[in-house]
Design a protein around this motif. Structure first.
Motif, short mmCIF file in Angstrom:
data_model
loop_
_atom_site.label_atom_id
_atom_site.label_comp_id
_atom_site.label_asym_id
_atom_site.label_seq_id
_atom_site.Cartn_x
_atom_site.Cartn_y
_atom_site.Cartn_z
N ASP A 103 0.80 -1.22 0.00
CA ASP A 103 0.00 0.00 0.00
C ASP A 103 0.84 1.28 0.00
OD1 ASP A 103 -2.54 1.08 -0.12
OD2 ASP A 103 -2.67 1.34 2.05
N ALA A 104 1.87 1.33 0.78
CA ALA A 104 2.67 2.56 0.93
C ALA A 104 3.43 2.93 -0.34
CB ALA A 104 3.63 2.42 2.10
N CYS A 105 3.79 1.94 -1.15
CA CYS A 105 4.61 2.23 -2.32
C CYS A 105 3.94 1.87 -3.64
CB CYS A 105 5.95 1.51 -2.20
SG CYS A 105 5.79 -0.28 -2.16
N CYS A 106 2.64 1.59 -3.62
CA CYS A 106 1.94 1.15 -4.83
C CYS A 106 1.57 2.35 -5.71
CB CYS A 106 0.69 0.37 -4.47
SG CYS A 106 -0.18 -0.28 -5.91
N SER A 107 2.06 2.33 -6.92
CA SER A 107 1.74 3.41 -7.86
C SER A 107 0.51 3.09 -8.70
CB SER A 107 2.94 3.69 -8.78
OG SER A 107 3.20 2.54 -9.56
N VAL A 108 0.00 1.87 -8.59
CA VAL A 108 -1.14 1.45 -9.39
C VAL A 108 -2.46 1.71 -8.66
CG1 VAL A 108 -2.22 -0.53 -10.53
CG2 VAL A 108 0.26 -0.30 -10.53
N LYS A 109 -2.46 1.65 -7.36
CA LYS A 109 -3.69 1.76 -6.57
C LYS A 109 -4.54 2.97 -6.96
CE LYS A 109 -5.51 1.79 -1.90
NZ LYS A 109 -5.20 1.62 -0.48
N PRO A 110 -3.98 4.15 -7.18
CA PRO A 110 -4.83 5.30 -7.52
C PRO A 110 -5.58 5.14 -8.85
CG PRO A 110 -2.62 6.03 -6.90
CD PRO A 110 -2.58 4.54 -7.01
N HIS A 111 -5.16 4.20 -9.68
CA HIS A 111 -5.78 4.02 -10.99
C HIS A 111 -6.91 2.99 -10.99
CE1 HIS A 111 -2.67 6.54 -12.67
NE2 HIS A 111 -1.80 5.85 -11.94
N TRP A 112 -6.99 2.16 -9.97
CA TRP A 112 -8.01 1.11 -9.93
C TRP A 112 -9.43 1.66 -9.93
CZ3 TRP A 112 -7.23 -3.11 -12.09
CH2 TRP A 112 -6.03 -3.80 -11.97
N PRO A 113 -9.73 2.76 -9.26
CA PRO A 113 -11.11 3.27 -9.33
C PRO A 113 -11.55 3.59 -10.77
CG PRO A 113 -9.99 4.25 -7.46
CD PRO A 113 -8.95 3.49 -8.25
N VAL A 114 -10.65 4.08 -11.58
CA VAL A 114 -10.98 4.39 -12.99
C VAL A 114 -11.27 3.09 -13.74
CG1 VAL A 114 -10.07 5.36 -15.14
CG2 VAL A 114 -9.60 6.49 -12.96
N VAL A 115 -10.44 2.09 -13.52
CA VAL A 115 -10.63 0.79 -14.18
C VAL A 115 -11.95 0.16 -13.73
CG1 VAL A 115 -9.70 -1.54 -14.44
CG2 VAL A 115 -8.16 0.44 -14.46
N ASN A 116 -12.20 0.19 -12.43
CA ASN A 116 -13.43 -0.40 -11.90
C ASN A 116 -14.67 0.33 -12.43
OD1 ASN A 116 -12.03 -2.34 -10.44
ND2 ASN A 116 -11.92 -1.07 -8.62
N ALA A 117 -14.59 1.64 -12.52
CA ALA A 117 -15.72 2.41 -13.06
C ALA A 117 -15.96 2.06 -14.54
CB ALA A 117 -15.46 3.91 -12.90
N ALA A 118 -14.88 1.86 -15.29
CA ALA A 118 -15.02 1.48 -16.70
C ALA A 118 -15.67 0.10 -16.82
CB ALA A 118 -13.67 1.50 -17.39
N MET A 119 -15.27 -0.82 -15.97
CA MET A 119 -15.84 -2.17 -15.98
C MET A 119 -17.32 -2.12 -15.62
SD MET A 119 -15.60 -5.41 -16.41
CE MET A 119 -13.90 -5.87 -16.35
N ARG A 120 -17.65 -1.38 -14.56
CA ARG A 120 -19.05 -1.28 -14.16
C ARG A 120 -19.86 -0.59 -15.26
NH1 ARG A 120 -23.49 0.55 -12.44
NH2 ARG A 120 -24.60 -0.50 -10.77
N GLY A 121 -19.28 0.44 -15.86
CA GLY A 121 -19.97 1.15 -16.94
C GLY A 121 -20.28 0.25 -18.12
N ALA A 122 -19.34 -0.60 -18.46
CA ALA A 122 -19.56 -1.55 -19.57
C ALA A 122 -20.70 -2.50 -19.23
CB ALA A 122 -18.29 -2.32 -19.86
N LEU A 123 -20.73 -3.01 -18.02
CA LEU A 123 -21.81 -3.93 -17.62
C LEU A 123 -23.14 -3.20 -17.48
CD1 LEU A 123 -19.90 -6.11 -14.98
CD2 LEU A 123 -20.42 -6.68 -17.37
N ALA A 124 -23.09 -1.95 -17.04
CA ALA A 124 -24.30 -1.16 -16.90
C ALA A 124 -24.89 -0.77 -18.25
CB ALA A 124 -24.03 0.09 -16.06
N GLY A 125 -24.09 -0.87 -19.29
CA GLY A 125 -24.56 -0.54 -20.64
C GLY A 125 -25.35 -1.65 -21.31
N VAL A 126 -25.49 -2.78 -20.64
CA VAL A 126 -26.23 -3.91 -21.20
C VAL A 126 -27.48 -4.12 -20.35
CG1 VAL A 126 -26.17 -6.36 -21.79
CG2 VAL A 126 -24.08 -4.98 -21.96
N SER A 127 -28.65 -3.91 -20.96
CA SER A 127 -29.91 -4.04 -20.22
C SER A 127 -30.42 -5.48 -20.24
CB SER A 127 -30.98 -3.13 -20.82
OG SER A 127 -31.42 -3.66 -22.06
N LEU A 128 -31.28 -5.76 -19.29
CA LEU A 128 -31.92 -7.08 -19.24
C LEU A 128 -32.77 -7.30 -20.48
CD1 LEU A 128 -32.42 -9.68 -17.70
CD2 LEU A 128 -34.16 -8.49 -16.37
N THR A 129 -33.31 -6.25 -21.03
CA THR A 129 -34.06 -6.37 -22.28
C THR A 129 -33.17 -6.95 -23.38
OG1 THR A 129 -35.45 -4.49 -21.68
CG2 THR A 129 -35.43 -5.11 -24.00
#
Length: 136
Positions: A103-129
């Motif tokens: 945690d103290a030296c991870c340079s990737v951690k700040p970028h995970w929220p962007v990746v997670n939001a992109a993943m959720r956005g992709a799944l949210a773009g597909v409706s049950l219909t």
């Protein structure tokens, strides 16, 4: 990355329920028959999906299950989150978890929220219909 079997089965169960949208209520046993999934698995999923507000259950004569809102207003992200919890590719950004040893030296951690939001956005773009073969 793969969805768990339960998340996959939840999607299959919800698409079967969506095909009854606007018609009579359907039972968990009917959904199990239509999907080929074991009845205990469908019952467990129905409980989770109802708790998440995706299905509505009523007892008694004429009772059963129906979608809690229109199929077009339910997304793949909603279904996956009902079974798996919040969509996140790593656990390091989960505030309820212990900190990672890096945690103290991870340079990737700040970028995970962007990746997670992109993943959720992709799944949210597909409706049950769309998933159930209805109009897009």
């Amino acid at each position: 990355m793969r969805l768990s079997s339960m998340a996959d089965y939840a999607v299959v169960t919800m698409t079967a329920a969506a095909r009854h949208c606007g018609g009579a209520r359907v039972s968990a046993a009917q959904l199990a028959d239509e999907t080929g999934l074991p009845a205990p698995t469908v019952q467990k999923l129905v409980s989770r999906l109802t708790a998440a507000g995706l299905l509505r259950s009523s007892r008694g004569a004429g009772g059963g299950l129906k979608l809690a809102r229109p199929a077009a207003a339910i997304t793949l992200a909603d279904i996956v989150e009902a079974v798996e919890g919040p969509i996140a590719l790593t656990t390091c950004i989960d505030q309820e978890r212990e900190s990672c040893s890096l945690d103290a030296c991870c340079s990737v951690k700040p970028h995970w929220p962007v990746v997670n939001a992109a993943m959720r956005g992709a799944l949210a773009g597909v409706s049950l219909t769309q998933l159930s073969g209805g109009a897009q």
